[in-house]
Design a protein around this motif. Sequence first.
Motif, PDB file in Angstrom:
ATOM      1  N   UNK A  22      12.255  -2.710  11.060  1.00  0.00           N
ATOM      2  CA  UNK A  22      13.024  -1.868  11.982  1.00  0.00           C
ATOM      3  C   UNK A  22      13.759  -0.739  11.269  1.00  0.00           C
ATOM      4  N   UNK A  23      13.914  -0.896   9.965  1.00  0.00           N
ATOM      5  CA  UNK A  23      14.731   0.042   9.201  1.00  0.00           C
ATOM      6  C   UNK A  23      13.975   0.404   7.930  1.00  0.00           C
ATOM      7  N   UNK A  24      13.914   1.714   7.622  1.00  0.00           N
ATOM      8  CA  UNK A  24      13.268   2.083   6.359  1.00  0.00           C
ATOM      9  C   UNK A  24      14.287   2.727   5.429  1.00  0.00           C
TER      10      UNK A  24
ATOM     11  N   UNK B 237       4.517  -1.413   3.006  1.00  0.00           N
ATOM     12  CA  UNK B 237       3.927  -0.110   2.696  1.00  0.00           C
ATOM     13  C   UNK B 237       5.006   0.832   2.192  1.00  0.00           C
ATOM     14  N   UNK B 238       4.595   1.727   1.303  1.00  0.00           N
ATOM     15  CA  UNK B 238       5.473   2.813   0.880  1.00  0.00           C
ATOM     16  C   UNK B 238       4.960   4.072   1.544  1.00  0.00           C
TER      17      UNK B 238
ATOM     18  N   UNK C 196       0.857  -1.185   0.000  1.00  0.00           N
ATOM     19  CA  UNK C 196       0.000   0.000   0.000  1.00  0.00           C
ATOM     20  C   UNK C 196       0.892   1.232   0.000  1.00  0.00           C
ATOM     21  N   UNK C 197       0.333   2.350  -0.399  1.00  0.00           N
ATOM     22  CA  UNK C 197       1.058   3.620  -0.293  1.00  0.00           C
ATOM     23  C   UNK C 197       0.362   4.449   0.773  1.00  0.00           C
TER      24      UNK C 197
ATOM     25  N   UNK D 277       7.023  -3.966   6.768  1.00  0.00           N
ATOM     26  CA  UNK D 277       8.205  -3.299   6.243  1.00  0.00           C
ATOM     27  C   UNK D 277       7.766  -2.004   5.537  1.00  0.00           C
ATOM     28  N   UNK D 278       8.559  -0.944   5.703  1.00  0.00           N
ATOM     29  CA  UNK D 278       8.189   0.337   5.108  1.00  0.00           C
ATOM     30  C   UNK D 278       9.330   0.892   4.276  1.00  0.00           C
ATOM     31  N   UNK D 279       9.007   1.272   3.049  1.00  0.00           N
ATOM     32  CA  UNK D 279       9.975   1.931   2.190  1.00  0.00           C
ATOM     33  C   UNK D 279       9.527   3.382   2.087  1.00  0.00           C
ATOM     34  N   UNK D 280      10.469   4.315   2.173  1.00  0.00           N
ATOM     35  CA  UNK D 280      10.072   5.726   2.187  1.00  0.00           C
ATOM     36  C   UNK D 280      10.471   6.423   0.894  1.00  0.00           C
TER      37      UNK D 280
END
Length: 534
Positions: free
Chosen positions: A255-257, A114-115, A22-23, A141-144
């Motif tokens: 834990x890390x994006x 998610x982004x 998802x964004x 997990x999150x990507x920014x």
Amino acid sequence: MLDATPNRPDLPPEIARRRTFAIISHPDAGKTTLTEKFLLYGGAIQMAGQVRAKGEARRTRSDFMQMEKDRGISVSASAMSFEYRENRFNLVDTPGHSDFSEDTYRTLTAVDAAIMVIDGAKGVESQTRKLFEVCRLRDLPILTFCNKMDREARDTFEIIDEIQENLAIDVTPASWPIGMGRDFLGCYDLINDRLELMDRADRNRVAESIRLEGLDDPAMADHIPAAQLDQLREEVEMARGLLPGFDPQAVREGHLTPIWFGSAINSFGVQELMDGIAHYGPPPQPQKAEREILPEEDKATGFVFKVQANMDPKHRDRVAFVRMASGHFTRGMKLLHVRTKKQMAVSNPVLFLASDRELAEEAWAGDIIGIPNHGQLRIGDALTEGEALHFKGIPSFAPELLRNARAGDPMKAKHLDKALMQFAEEGAAKVFKPMIGSGYIVGVVGALQFDVLASRIEMEYGLPVRFEGSQFTSARWVSGDRAAVEKFANANKGHMATDSDGDMVYLTRLQWDIDRVERDWPEVTLTATKELMV
Ligand code: G4P
């Protein structure tokens, strides 16, 4: 390239290549623009601008309602699927407004990552924070993506610091911006050690990236003015010293994006982000039920995370969005609808592509399919090839605002009842039938939802409706031994109602009442959430 071995290396290739995400963003950060560029690079649309095409042309599925056009917000969630290089992307859209937290929460139960899009000038905004917290609850997990670098943006370290501090997550730069605003040239890709320059002439084209032997490559000077090059080298050195390195495992554990800098409108940084999801985003993950459901299991299973009525005003259909949790589904398959214990032949499942839907001939674990139905499928329902599974973790929250629904035309009260029940089943609102008196009490999480409901009831059913103040402000589900619940209900008739599933609810305007019940009726329990699993 860093080691990107997924945490589940033994998945069948068709499942391993799927990325369901998802964004999340604060309104205006650029989610729609980024989505559009994803679809463009995924070949799902031919031309940027199509998603926002006005008039008769369909907007993004998430944008189809009159309300959305009027208010410029995204109200409903939807899913879109497309191919990108070796991967199959399933992008689940989240409603963008803070009022729709429950819907959003449920949407996020259907994704594996998610982004997070932030505006480079604004940093972490309120809605980003709320949505992030929801992702956190599920360890997603999150990507920014830090957008709008073509405008005056904040200092890069400051942005990273703000994310680390505000959201309590470590940040590792996947790219580093070179300049900003009018001086924004592009980024140095820290993962692949290459330079990416922005092409300002054509917004849909990204300049060829230039492969270099690290930052000290003398060829850098051919592309970047000396002052900016010095600054870039200095900043990257500092960043490498101060910030954690890219660790795919820590990313997958939430834990890390990694953060990419770019400009969605200029198509800059978008493909790197997509490659990031492809390489470091998780494949379909196991789902929780009575036992853990592994995506690679032979038998197909899935759960409904969203129901949307009247998607197409021409056909009064209702579509249940199902996240496939395991196996391989093929069109026409008979699945057990666990709640009703009935077999269901799924003959016309749909896949949502950028601007259209088409029949889904097959679906693998991780995919999202839409099943048109007449109301049998509800949020939380499980579909399986026979096993009586109950998926966990899709809660229903107690509404925070309650109002009485009144039909504008009293002759049409019955029709209004039907429309309300439909929205209740869709999960758009809670609808309570009081034990005493007539009419319905409608509960929502955010005030804007009443406007959305009124607008939809008028548009989809031709019924004017008013939502008027109710004497109650809180609702709690009542559980316990059946005899005890009945005794409690009889003693508190004026406070009792049933929800759309027939479950008993206690309505009140005072926290004091709730405390009193907890004290005086130890054999019943009042709860603010209800697990939808049945
Ligand atoms: P949202 O879905 O998160 O609400 O954001 P959306 O994509 O609609 O973008 C919000 C505004 O920001 C839009 O401008 C959009 O064009 C602009 N925008 C998106 N990405 C970038 C970027 O990389 N750089 C710059 N400078 N602007 C960007 P608008 O004026 O509200 O709409 P429109 O008239 O452009 O459609």
